[in-house]
Design a protein around this motif. Structure first.
Motif, PDB file in Angstrom:
ATOM      1  N   ALA A 521      48.568  49.314 -21.509  1.00 27.07           N
ATOM      2  CA  ALA A 521      48.724  47.922 -21.943  1.00 27.07           C
ATOM      3  C   ALA A 521      48.747  47.020 -20.714  1.00 27.07           C
ATOM      4  O   ALA A 521      49.587  47.195 -19.818  1.00 27.07           O
ATOM      5  CB  ALA A 521      50.013  47.758 -22.747  1.00 27.07           C
ATOM      6  N   PHE A 522      47.836  46.072 -20.659  1.00 25.32           N
ATOM      7  CA  PHE A 522      47.695  45.201 -19.492  1.00 25.32           C
ATOM      8  C   PHE A 522      48.979  44.437 -19.189  1.00 25.32           C
ATOM      9  O   PHE A 522      49.384  44.301 -18.025  1.00 25.32           O
ATOM     10  CB  PHE A 522      46.537  44.225 -19.723  1.00 25.32           C
ATOM     11  CG  PHE A 522      46.344  43.225 -18.612  1.00 25.32           C
ATOM     12  CD1 PHE A 522      45.591  43.552 -17.498  1.00 25.32           C
ATOM     13  CD2 PHE A 522      46.927  41.960 -18.669  1.00 25.32           C
ATOM     14  CE1 PHE A 522      45.418  42.641 -16.464  1.00 25.32           C
ATOM     15  CE2 PHE A 522      46.762  41.044 -17.646  1.00 25.32           C
ATOM     16  CZ  PHE A 522      45.996  41.391 -16.541  1.00 25.32           C
ATOM     17  N   ASN A 523      49.632  43.913 -20.211  1.00 24.85           N
ATOM     18  CA  ASN A 523      50.791  43.058 -19.992  1.00 24.85           C
ATOM     19  C   ASN A 523      51.953  43.761 -19.297  1.00 24.85           C
ATOM     20  O   ASN A 523      52.794  43.126 -18.666  1.00 24.85           O
ATOM     21  CB  ASN A 523      51.279  42.463 -21.318  1.00 24.85           C
ATOM     22  CG  ASN A 523      50.451  41.251 -21.730  1.00 24.85           C
ATOM     23  OD1 ASN A 523      49.581  40.803 -20.981  1.00 24.85           O
ATOM     24  ND2 ASN A 523      50.702  40.727 -22.919  1.00 24.85           N
ATOM     25  N   ARG A 524      52.002  45.075 -19.407  1.00 26.18           N
ATOM     26  CA  ARG A 524      53.071  45.811 -18.726  1.00 26.18           C
ATOM     27  C   ARG A 524      52.897  45.774 -17.207  1.00 26.18           C
ATOM     28  O   ARG A 524      53.836  46.027 -16.453  1.00 26.18           O
ATOM     29  CB  ARG A 524      53.094  47.267 -19.204  1.00 26.18           C
ATOM     30  CG  ARG A 524      53.509  47.427 -20.659  1.00 26.18           C
ATOM     31  CD  ARG A 524      53.544  48.898 -21.032  1.00 26.18           C
ATOM     32  NE  ARG A 524      53.874  49.088 -22.441  1.00 26.18           N
ATOM     33  CZ  ARG A 524      53.888  50.270 -23.049  1.00 26.18           C
ATOM     34  NH1 ARG A 524      53.588  51.370 -22.353  1.00 26.18           N
ATOM     35  NH2 ARG A 524      54.192  50.365 -24.328  1.00 26.18           N
ATOM     36  N   HIS A 525      51.669  45.495 -16.756  1.00 21.14           N
ATOM     37  CA  HIS A 525      51.376  45.511 -15.317  1.00 21.14           C
ATOM     38  C   HIS A 525      50.669  44.231 -14.890  1.00 21.14           C
ATOM     39  O   HIS A 525      49.991  44.209 -13.867  1.00 21.14           O
ATOM     40  CB  HIS A 525      50.504  46.722 -14.982  1.00 21.14           C
ATOM     41  CG  HIS A 525      50.994  48.011 -15.554  1.00 21.14           C
ATOM     42  ND1 HIS A 525      52.064  48.706 -15.028  1.00 21.14           N
ATOM     43  CD2 HIS A 525      50.588  48.718 -16.647  1.00 21.14           C
ATOM     44  CE1 HIS A 525      52.287  49.788 -15.760  1.00 21.14           C
ATOM     45  NE2 HIS A 525      51.414  49.818 -16.751  1.00 21.14           N
TER      46      HIS A 525
END
Length: 602
Positions: A521-525
């Motif tokens: 998941a992009f938002n985690r990083h």
């Protein structure tokens, strides 16, 4: 068998073994860094002869919380502005995580401060991905520095005590030779088997029966921790101009030396005896071999899946072996154009271009992830596909983005992405990328077959960017199992705030040999590109190795390039890094050495 020319002179120097950087990640590769330089600026001063250069390698801190660390230094090479340092530095490198080193070259000044001869930085991932695993850079102070990386195998140390008796003098009347010895291993290069020197002793002046200090050598460097592999011991007469004269040599192995402790070997030159080599001490410590590892494996009920060694295991070819043999990593990119992304003309939607020249999250992920993979791709050509949009009233689940079948470079991918919004599409749905998977698998298989016909190898990574979970997880899982025998890894990045919990089906599909996909998941990083690339790419080395070993395809011999074949990169500003040299020989970072990625940059 070819013998490498011994170019350089050197002085006595303490043996020191650097501690590899621990990255605390799932899988790391043990690599060796070796250096040589050409036409350095002589900084010795007027009437003081030629500089005596050595190099210090420092790991640059690239993430907040980490600190720069001196990895080690080479030996000093006497009277040379084109030193070929023998000592290698071992490091542990994780695919997808930046690993930059600073190389600083100094002229040793016995009474006074050492003089700087230049510095350069290298990204170890870029060096590994370069053809021949080598990069070069011009130095601002003059000359060129060359950096090469190779796989380190096994572990353990050899302590070897040697002396010689009644060596044949090569100096002529009224003078005696100044002997030193070298240890060399046999490497399989493109031109055949070659002896590579990996250790040099100190010089013993004016002595035909010298006793040298104990040599301490990493077994991974000497013989890949295989005690039966051949080792060449050569004795030379030291010459100040670097053209050392061979006094005699003998081929043996560590295993043979262990049985000869307290005995002797005969040195020969052109078939004639030239003296006696006394084997006084042979100690092996910390040896870990494949056999030793297997002895610690518990026996249990057999699994239905086949064991395949990991990218850094001792069995078979490793990821570093395949890359060294010229295996190319091709990349394909697939982008979600479903309606759930929102109207790209409206601020706050996922495809809306931020004002002032910013990037969408789709573009940020592309720049970061493909930016890493591009280091391993020679032609920099990338197919870009879209899915989930209507053309002519028909939903297309795999269509070309941009005007060309393949985009040129990372910027070309971004251009193709933006051109798609001017192509007359209507963002639609559902979210289906089974057709993209099948297309990428077919292209990957075709690329590997074409490469194999030319005696080469090619592996493909598919990057899928989507704003939501797939509409039919069962169908997607089935396709992943169908393409598991393709030379393909699939990286899926979830963009936006959707609930991606249903993507758990990937874990169910990724069982045994079918482990080809990774979801992140992009938002985690989203605040750190280093975290994103590390998380999305760390499984690729093992997936590549599993594919080739499953199909009984070994790594090709390492690609060997001469200095004249390496593109020399332009000089850069001197790095902000200050080292502190203590009287006892310890080197520590006093200031600088930081290159943090504190935001999302690529």
């Amino acid at each position: 068998v070819n013998y490498k020319k011994h170019i350089t002179n050197y002085s006595n120097y303490p043996i020191e073994l650097s501690n590899p950087i621990k990255l605390n990640k799932k899988q790391a590769m043990k690599l060796e860094i070796s250096l040589h330089a050409s036409k350095l600026n002589n900084v010795a001063g007027a009437f003081k002869g030629t500089s005596d250069p050595y190099a210090v390698i420092t790991h640059i801190a690239t993430t907040p919380g980490s600190k720069p660390n001196v990895l080690g230094k080479t030996e000093i090479v006497k009277n040379s502005v084109s030193p070929n340092w023998v000592k290698v530095i071992e490091v542990e490198y994780e695919f997808g995580t930046p690993f930059k080193v600073a190389v600083q070259i100094y002229d040793e000044v016995r009474k006074g401060e050492n003089k700087s001869m230049g510095s350069a930085t290298f990204d170890i991932g870029e060096v590994l991905g370069a053809r021949g695993n080598s990069k070069a850079r011009k130095l601002k102070q003059g000359g060129t520095i060359f950096c090469h990386v190779a796989k380190a195998q096994g572990s353990g140390l050899l302590r070897l005590g040697l002396s010689a008796t009644k060596l044949t003098n090569t100096e002529g009347f009224m003078r005696k030779s100044d002997p030193f010895f070298e240890l060399s291993n046999k490497r399989d290069g493109a031109g055949g088997l070659t002896w590579d020197n990996v250790h040099r002793s100190e010089v013993v002046k004016d002595n035909l029966s010298p006793k040298w200090k104990d040599a301490i050598v990493s077994l991974s460097v000497l013989n890949q921790a295989d005690l039966s592999k051949p080792v060449l011991i050569s004795v030379f007469d030291n010459e100040s101009d670097g053209n050392h004269v061979l006094m005699g040599s003998v081929e043996t192995s560590v295993k043979a030396l262990q049985g000869l402790e307290g005995s002797t070997l005969t040195l020969k030159k052109k078939g004639k005896s030239t003296g006696t080599l006394n084997v006084q001490k042979v100690e092996v410590a910390g040896l870990e071999t494949v056999t030793a590892k297997m002895a610690n494996v518990s026996v249990s009920t057999p699994s239905s899946s086949t064991f395949v060694p990991s990218a850094s295991s001792g069995g078979g070819s490793s990821f570093a072996d395949y890359i060294a043999g010229g295996c190319e990593l091709n990349v394909g990119v697939a982008i979600d154009f479903t309606g759930s992304n929102g109207d790209p003309r409206q601020a706050g939607t996922l495809h809306h271009l931020p004002p002032g020249g910013g990037f969408t999250d789709y573009e940020k992920a592309i720049k970061a992830i493909v930016g890493v993979l591009a280091k391993y791709d020679v032609d920099q050509k990338y197919p870009v596909w879209g899915f989930g949009a209507k053309y002519g009233g028909v939903v297309r689940h795999c269509f070309q983005c941009g005007s060309s079948e393949e985009a040129n470079g990372v910027q070309g991918i971004l251009d193709a992405y933006r051109q798609t919004f001017k192509s007359g599409l209507i963002m639609s749905g559902p979210t289906v990328f089974t057709e993209v998977l099948q297309t990428a698998a077919a292209k990957a298989t075709s690329a590997q077959e074409a490469a194999r016909a030319q005696g080469k190898q090619a592996y493909t990574v598919l990057l899928i960017l989507t704003d939501g979970s797939v509409t039919d997880p069962a169908a997607t899982a089935q396709i992943l199992k169908q393409i598991r025998n393709a030379p393909l890894s699939v990286v899926i990045v979830g963009v936006g705030n959707a609930d991606f919990s249903s993507m758990q089906f990937l874990d169910d599909a990724n069982t045994g040999d079918a482990d080809v996909a990774q979801f992140v998941a992009f938002n985690r990083h989203s605040r750190n590109s280093v975290e994103l690339t590390s998380e999305t790419l760390h499984e690729i080395p093992d997936q590549l190795v599993r594919y080739y070993q499953r199909n009984n395809i070994r790594a090709l011999p390492p690609v060997v390039r001469g200095d004249d074949e390496i593109v020399i990169e332009p000089e850069e500003e001197e790095i902000d890094l200050t080292l502190d040299f203590s009287d006892d020989g310890e080197i520590v970072v006093a200031a600088g050495g930081d290159d943090f990625v504190t935001g999302f940059t690529a």
